[in-house]
Motif scaffolding. Sequence first.
Motif, short mmCIF file in Angstrom:
data_model
loop_
_atom_site.label_atom_id
_atom_site.label_comp_id
_atom_site.label_asym_id
_atom_site.label_seq_id
_atom_site.Cartn_x
_atom_site.Cartn_y
_atom_site.Cartn_z
N SER A 93 0.96 -1.09 -0.16
CA SER A 93 0.10 -0.13 0.03
C SER A 93 0.95 1.31 -0.03
O SER A 93 0.30 2.40 -0.21
CB SER A 93 -1.04 0.01 1.26
OG SER A 93 -0.32 0.16 2.46
N ASP B 69 3.17 4.09 -1.28
CA ASP B 69 3.77 4.80 -2.52
C ASP B 69 5.34 4.96 -2.45
O ASP B 69 5.74 6.03 -1.99
CB ASP B 69 3.23 6.08 -2.51
CG ASP B 69 3.27 6.75 -3.94
OD1 ASP B 69 4.13 6.26 -4.94
OD2 ASP B 69 2.61 7.89 -4.41
N SER C 37 7.15 7.80 -4.53
CA SER C 37 7.10 9.08 -3.88
C SER C 37 7.75 9.44 -2.81
O SER C 37 8.26 10.30 -2.63
CB SER C 37 5.48 9.46 -3.70
OG SER C 37 4.65 9.54 -4.75
N TRP C 38 7.90 8.19 -1.84
CA TRP C 38 8.65 8.29 -0.54
C TRP C 38 10.16 8.47 -0.86
O TRP C 38 10.63 9.44 -0.50
CB TRP C 38 8.14 6.99 -0.07
CG TRP C 38 9.31 7.05 1.28
CD1 TRP C 38 8.87 7.55 2.50
CD2 TRP C 38 10.28 6.40 1.47
NE1 TRP C 38 9.71 7.47 3.48
CE2 TRP C 38 10.85 6.89 2.85
CE3 TRP C 38 11.37 5.76 0.68
CZ2 TRP C 38 11.93 6.29 3.27
CZ3 TRP C 38 12.26 5.36 1.11
CH2 TRP C 38 12.76 5.62 2.57
N GLY D 207 4.58 -3.35 -7.75
CA GLY D 207 5.36 -1.85 -7.54
C GLY D 207 6.10 -1.92 -6.06
O GLY D 207 6.50 -0.73 -5.58
#
Length: 183
Positions: free
Chosen positions: A37, A39, A42-43, A113
């Motif tokens: 869950s 991201d 982005s992190w 991902g």
Amino acid sequence: MATRLFLLMLAMALLCLSVSGNSTEYTVGGRAGWDISADLASWVASKIFYVGDSLVFQYSRYHSVSEVDKAGYESCDLASPLLTSSNGNTTVELTAAGDRYFVCGNQLHCLGGMKLSVSVAENETAASAEGLSPTTSTAQAESPATLPFPSDGSPFSSGSRGRVASCMLVCAWSAVGSLAILL
């Protein structure tokens, strides 16, 4: 008066030394942790990693973490991992500059991902001590637009290099001011 000023300067110097650590511990994925869950793209985008920093992977029993080479990262191939852990709390030290690749041991999660690529830059302190010019990543770290300030507002949480540098600057100017008063 001089003794009191000396003690104040000494206290400020000790404070500066106590907050000037050169390594940062990053909890991968932030609050979500190492999870499908999170991201992760982005992190990682807002972070600059240096030699001496560490990545902390916190995850449930449904996940694991494996370090792989670039090909393994791109294809989620776990045939030849460099490191594998499934204990739920794995810390990886970033000991050398270069690219590092991590994937979830569950191939479906990786394909979904749950993988992380980090570029590790030379530590700016080590580069300065050796007389080397700063790398592009180091120059970016000094730019106010890219400083990784923590969202919780605490000055010393992970990724707070910019605030530590600001504290050191304040300490240095305070010491200069105190020295000027003494003279």
